[in-house]
Write a protein that holds these residues in place. Structure first.
Motif, PDB file in Angstrom:
ATOM      1  N   GLN A   1      -4.724   7.180  -5.237  1.00 32.09           N
ATOM      2  CA  GLN A   1      -5.654   7.904  -4.376  1.00 32.09           C
ATOM      3  C   GLN A   1      -5.807   7.249  -3.006  1.00 32.09           C
ATOM      4  N   TYR A   2      -5.615   5.927  -2.955  1.00 29.71           N
ATOM      5  CA  TYR A   2      -5.749   5.182  -1.696  1.00 29.71           C
ATOM      6  C   TYR A   2      -4.498   4.323  -1.522  1.00 29.71           C
ATOM      7  N   LEU A   3      -3.756   4.593  -0.455  1.00 32.34           N
ATOM      8  CA  LEU A   3      -2.512   3.871  -0.193  1.00 32.34           C
ATOM      9  C   LEU A   3      -2.586   3.281   1.216  1.00 32.34           C
ATOM     10  N   ILE A   4      -2.581   1.949   1.286  1.00 37.85           N
ATOM     11  CA  ILE A   4      -2.737   1.240   2.561  1.00 37.85           C
ATOM     12  C   ILE A   4      -1.398   0.592   2.918  1.00 37.85           C
ATOM     13  N   LEU A   5      -0.777   1.098   3.981  1.00 36.47           N
ATOM     14  CA  LEU A   5       0.533   0.606   4.419  1.00 36.47           C
ATOM     15  C   LEU A   5       0.495   0.165   5.880  1.00 36.47           C
ATOM     16  N   HIS A   6      -0.646  -0.237   6.328  1.00 37.66           N
ATOM     17  CA  HIS A   6      -0.849  -0.629   7.729  1.00 37.66           C
ATOM     18  C   HIS A   6       0.106  -1.757   8.126  1.00 37.66           C
ATOM     19  N   SER A   7       0.730  -1.605   9.296  1.00 38.98           N
ATOM     20  CA  SER A   7       1.611  -2.638   9.863  1.00 38.98           C
ATOM     21  C   SER A   7       2.774  -3.003   8.942  1.00 38.98           C
ATOM     22  N   THR A   8       3.406  -1.994   8.386  1.00 40.99           N
ATOM     23  CA  THR A   8       4.647  -2.203   7.632  1.00 40.99           C
ATOM     24  C   THR A   8       5.782  -1.466   8.356  1.00 40.99           C
ATOM     25  N   ASP A   9       7.015  -1.696   7.924  1.00 44.27           N
ATOM     26  CA  ASP A   9       8.175  -1.110   8.592  1.00 44.27           C
ATOM     27  C   ASP A   9       8.688   0.147   7.890  1.00 44.27           C
ATOM     28  N   ILE A  10       7.815   0.868   7.239  1.00 47.21           N
ATOM     29  CA  ILE A  10       8.235   2.108   6.590  1.00 47.21           C
ATOM     30  C   ILE A  10       8.608   3.153   7.635  1.00 47.21           C
ATOM     31  N   THR A  11       9.397   4.142   7.211  1.00 53.75           N
ATOM     32  CA  THR A  11       9.862   5.188   8.132  1.00 53.75           C
ATOM     33  C   THR A  11       9.441   6.568   7.610  1.00 53.75           C
ATOM     34  N   ASP A  12       9.992   7.593   8.246  1.00 53.68           N
ATOM     35  CA  ASP A  12       9.682   8.968   7.845  1.00 53.68           C
ATOM     36  C   ASP A  12      10.048   9.256   6.387  1.00 53.68           C
ATOM     37  N   LYS A  13      11.017   8.534   5.873  1.00 49.59           N
ATOM     38  CA  LYS A  13      11.447   8.754   4.483  1.00 49.59           C
ATOM     39  C   LYS A  13      10.264   8.590   3.529  1.00 49.59           C
ATOM     40  N   THR A  14       9.465   7.554   3.755  1.00 51.90           N
ATOM     41  CA  THR A  14       8.293   7.320   2.907  1.00 51.90           C
ATOM     42  C   THR A  14       7.267   8.437   3.067  1.00 51.90           C
ATOM     43  N   ILE A  15       7.050   8.875   4.285  1.00 58.59           N
ATOM     44  CA  ILE A  15       6.062   9.926   4.547  1.00 58.59           C
ATOM     45  C   ILE A  15       6.448  11.218   3.824  1.00 58.59           C
ATOM     46  N   TYR A  16       7.716  11.575   3.874  1.00 61.77           N
ATOM     47  CA  TYR A  16       8.162  12.797   3.190  1.00 61.77           C
ATOM     48  C   TYR A  16       8.013  12.675   1.669  1.00 61.77           C
ATOM     49  N   ASP A  17       8.293  11.495   1.135  1.00 57.14           N
ATOM     50  CA  ASP A  17       8.109  11.295  -0.305  1.00 57.14           C
ATOM     51  C   ASP A  17       6.630  11.378  -0.688  1.00 57.14           C
ATOM     52  N   ILE A  18       5.769  10.824   0.139  1.00 54.00           N
ATOM     53  CA  ILE A  18       4.324  10.911  -0.119  1.00 54.00           C
ATOM     54  C   ILE A  18       3.882  12.371  -0.150  1.00 54.00           C
ATOM     55  N   ALA A  19       4.429  13.175   0.776  1.00 51.12           N
ATOM     56  CA  ALA A  19       4.079  14.599   0.831  1.00 51.12           C
ATOM     57  C   ALA A  19       4.477  15.330  -0.454  1.00 51.12           C
ATOM     58  N   HIS A  20       5.556  14.901  -1.052  1.00 54.36           N
ATOM     59  CA  HIS A  20       6.079  15.601  -2.236  1.00 54.36           C
ATOM     60  C   HIS A  20       5.505  15.084  -3.554  1.00 54.36           C
ATOM     61  N   TYR A  21       5.189  13.787  -3.628  1.00 58.18           N
ATOM     62  CA  TYR A  21       4.869  13.192  -4.924  1.00 58.18           C
ATOM     63  C   TYR A  21       3.407  12.769  -5.114  1.00 58.18           C
ATOM     64  N   CYS A  22       2.675  12.512  -4.055  1.00 61.56           N
ATOM     65  CA  CYS A  22       1.307  11.983  -4.199  1.00 61.56           C
ATOM     66  C   CYS A  22       0.292  13.123  -4.218  1.00 61.56           C
ATOM     67  N   SER A  23       0.198  13.768  -5.340  1.00 62.87           N
ATOM     68  CA  SER A  23      -0.676  14.941  -5.441  1.00 62.87           C
ATOM     69  C   SER A  23      -2.153  14.581  -5.456  1.00 62.87           C
ATOM     70  N   ASN A  24      -2.486  13.340  -5.819  1.00 66.29           N
ATOM     71  CA  ASN A  24      -3.897  12.924  -5.903  1.00 66.29           C
ATOM     72  C   ASN A  24      -4.345  12.057  -4.734  1.00 66.29           C
ATOM     73  N   LEU A  25      -3.507  11.877  -3.751  1.00 67.64           N
ATOM     74  CA  LEU A  25      -3.816  10.973  -2.637  1.00 67.64           C
ATOM     75  C   LEU A  25      -4.977  11.496  -1.794  1.00 67.64           C
ATOM     76  N   LEU A  26      -5.935  10.600  -1.525  1.00 63.60           N
ATOM     77  CA  LEU A  26      -7.096  10.946  -0.712  1.00 63.60           C
ATOM     78  C   LEU A  26      -7.049  10.295   0.667  1.00 63.60           C
ATOM     79  N   VAL A  27      -6.570   9.031   0.718  1.00 61.81           N
ATOM     80  CA  VAL A  27      -6.535   8.282   1.977  1.00 61.81           C
ATOM     81  C   VAL A  27      -5.187   7.591   2.125  1.00 61.81           C
ATOM     82  N   LEU A  28      -4.592   7.738   3.303  1.00 65.64           N
ATOM     83  CA  LEU A  28      -3.332   7.060   3.628  1.00 65.64           C
ATOM     84  C   LEU A  28      -3.501   6.334   4.951  1.00 65.64           C
ATOM     85  N   ASN A  29      -3.308   5.027   4.936  1.00 66.27           N
ATOM     86  CA  ASN A  29      -3.411   4.229   6.159  1.00 66.27           C
ATOM     87  C   ASN A  29      -2.024   3.783   6.578  1.00 66.27           C
TER      88      ASN A  29
END
Length: 303
Positions: A247-275
């Protein structure tokens, strides 16, 4: 007819409300019965928090009132005769303090029912009493050791192997912890009920260790991996695909790219907060796509 204020069950119920605003202390001096009902409630939750925290090279600044209270508590816990109700302690918070090995060990040996233990930003102790946690607190549910310099891989291994009920583990290092990926693997392997995990600022942990989270943490709801510069899209994508309850995923100041964002859109159905603040490899297009897929998601982008 029995007066209601001499019924222990009723007194305990009333006193439990008084404890919230520290109005319970005067009741201890009314009579012996009131003391017997009130003292266990006070011992249930023990907190010493240094609000005037300022760490220097030599000491931690504390108010006179806090210093006096802490000295008295140390005398009680290190005395030969322990208070009758200290075994009732379930919540212990010693935050931003200078405390010794002997003090922590005395508490752990006298209070076997501790379920919530917070030692954030405290110093003055070694890894010895931390290892004692494993032997003395098998019922532990909540462990927070933010910025504790004494913590090592051995400490974490001993604790998680002896405290299988752990649900909350916070190891925000602030560049003070000496743990590696070995600790991450031990945590996810021996804590199947983990709900909260904070591993921010862990510069010695590599990407392969974060991948271990995908194997066992299916109950995970809150995950903080901020300021971990070695983590990659592969690790984060594996986590979001394997941990559907996040529900809460904190990725502040990491080197993730758009690939992670697209996966979050598809798989994290219960996510409330993304940093994803200060994640410079993420494009506006991917954020817009995520927002369109999850319009109620709180996306934090500020640096």
């Amino acid at each position: 007819m029995t007066h209601p204020l001499i019924l222990p069950e009723l007194l305990e119920n009333i006193f439990s409300f008084l404890a919230k605003d520290k109005a319970l202390y005067p009741t201890l001096f009314v009579n012996h019965l009131w003391y017997q009902c009130g003292a266990p409630i006070l011992w249930h939750r023990v907190e010493f928090f240094n609000k005037d925290y300022h760490q220097s090279r030599r000491a931690l600044n504390m108010s006179r009132a806090l210093t006096r209270r802490l000295i008295n508590f140390k005398k009680v816990m290190r005395g030969k005769i322990k208070p009758l109700y200290c075994s009732k302690m379930a919540y212990l918070r010693l935050e931003s303090l200078k405390i010794s090995d002997a003090f922590i060990t005395a508490i752990l040996h006298s209070c076997p029912n501790i379920r919530f233990l917070i030692l954030d930003k405290s110093k003055g102790f070694s890894n010895i009493p931390i290892i004692e946690i494993a032997r003395c607190c098998p019922k532990l549910l909540h462990l927070s050791l933010d910025a504790c310099k004494a913590i090592t891989d051995r400490c974490i291994s001993e604790i998680v192997r002896s405290c299988p009920k752990l649900e909350y583990v916070c190891l925000d290092s602030s560049r003070s912890l000496n743990i590696t990926g070995v600790s991450v693997i031990e945590i996810v392997q021996f804590c199947p009920n983990l709900i909260y995990l904070n591993l921010s600022c862990q510069y010695r942990i590599k990407d392969v260790s974060f991948c271990a989270i995908t194997c066992s943490c299916i109950k995970l709801q809150h995950l903080d991996l901020s300021f971990n510069y070695y983590i990659t899209d592969d690790a984060v994508c594996g986590i979001v695909r394997s941990c559907p309850n996040i529900q809460y995923l904190i990725l502040h100041s990491t080197d993730i790219t758009d690939k992670t964002i697209y996966d979050i859109a598809h798989y994290c159905s219960n996510l409330l907060v993304l940093n994803v603040g200060d994640c410079r490899s993420i494009s506006k297009e991917s954020i817009h796509f995520l927002s369109s897929k999850k319009p109620t998601l709180d996306i934090i982008l500020d640096t």
